[in-house]
Design an enzyme around this catalytic site. Sequence first.
Site, short mmCIF file in Angstrom:
data_model
loop_
_atom_site.label_atom_id
_atom_site.label_comp_id
_atom_site.label_asym_id
_atom_site.label_seq_id
_atom_site.Cartn_x
_atom_site.Cartn_y
_atom_site.Cartn_z
N ASP A 169 56.06 57.93 4.40
CA ASP A 169 56.08 56.50 4.14
C ASP A 169 54.82 55.89 4.75
OD1 ASP A 169 56.52 53.78 3.91
OD2 ASP A 169 58.19 53.73 5.35
N ASN A 176 52.03 49.24 5.74
CA ASN A 176 50.84 48.48 6.06
C ASN A 176 50.32 48.75 7.47
OD1 ASN A 176 50.29 46.64 3.71
ND2 ASN A 176 52.43 46.11 4.07
N THR A 177 51.21 49.15 8.37
CA THR A 177 50.77 49.39 9.75
C THR A 177 51.19 50.75 10.31
OG1 THR A 177 52.77 48.30 10.62
CG2 THR A 177 50.80 46.93 10.31
N ARG A 178 52.20 51.40 9.69
CA ARG A 178 52.69 52.65 10.26
C ARG A 178 52.82 53.73 9.21
NH1 ARG A 178 57.89 52.33 13.91
NH2 ARG A 178 58.77 51.28 12.09
N LEU A 179 52.68 54.96 9.67
CA LEU A 179 52.98 56.15 8.89
C LEU A 179 54.24 56.76 9.47
CD1 LEU A 179 50.55 59.02 7.90
CD2 LEU A 179 52.72 59.53 9.00
N ASP A 197 57.39 50.12 -1.93
CA ASP A 197 58.23 50.10 -0.73
C ASP A 197 59.49 49.28 -0.97
OD1 ASP A 197 56.61 47.82 -0.93
OD2 ASP A 197 56.48 47.54 1.23
N ARG A 198 59.36 48.14 -1.65
CA ARG A 198 60.56 47.35 -1.98
C ARG A 198 61.49 48.15 -2.89
NH1 ARG A 198 58.88 41.92 -4.72
NH2 ARG A 198 61.15 41.62 -4.81
N THR A 238 55.93 43.73 7.57
CA THR A 238 54.75 42.88 7.49
C THR A 238 55.00 41.67 6.62
OG1 THR A 238 53.36 44.83 7.78
CG2 THR A 238 52.29 42.85 6.95
N THR A 270 55.07 22.76 22.48
CA THR A 270 54.43 23.30 21.28
C THR A 270 54.71 24.78 21.10
OG1 THR A 270 52.67 21.66 21.41
CG2 THR A 270 52.23 23.61 20.09
#
Length: 248
Positions: free
Chosen positions: A7, A10-13, A104-105, A126, A177
């Site tokens: 898999d 966007n940020t991980r394998l 992925d979806r 992400t 804030t």
Amino acid sequence: MTKLWLDLGNTRLKYWLTDDSGQVLDHAAEQHLQAPAELLKGLTFRLERLNPDFIGVSSVLGQAVNNHVAESLERLQKPFEFAQVHAKHALMSSDYNPAQLGVDRWLQMLGIIEPSKKQCVIGCGTAVTIDLVDQGHHLGGYIFPSIYLQRESLFSGTRQISIIDGTFDSIDSGTNTQDAVHHGIMLSIVGAINETIHRYPQFEITMTGGDAHTFEPHLSASVEIRQDLVLAGLQRFFAPKNNTKNQN
């Protein structure tokens, strides 16, 4: 026969190694820092040791990156294939334009689908995705920026709010804030999920992804959290195939 499921998000394998029964024999997750092909090269020795008979891949990283990934996988001299969205898959159909539906979806829905149920699958990565599936038919869904993307967008688009640290742990109104930003972003996503739950009360809710546990306490209905649905979906996607060829 063992199979390796990759898999590339966007940020991980992430990967699973499974046996004929689908039992997970080995697994790992690594940050790829936008360089998945290079990470794969570094993992080559480990993957050689796993010695899979077939490799199934999910990638959201585009064709150019996938070409480099394919070059890395070819060094293993094992058959591999990239999963593709099938609008008329045996387990799930969809009216969604398959060219615009992220793999992925698609796979995370496929990983949990039960044709007799009404299901809502929420991916908390992400991007936050909400998909509705009615007895094996994908009705469509929604896409939102994640809590971190929303915060980055707010910081980059305003002059009066500077970059601030904080935690996404509440939807109560903020009295400074920092809290107003973080609680407001949480409320925007939690509110959208709760509105979906209100509109589709008969749908079972399943959440997956790194932020699932962040949202779950604030939801108006009970949900099931299941991680690694993309990997589970890969298993289902390739289950009926005779995996004898490389495809990149």
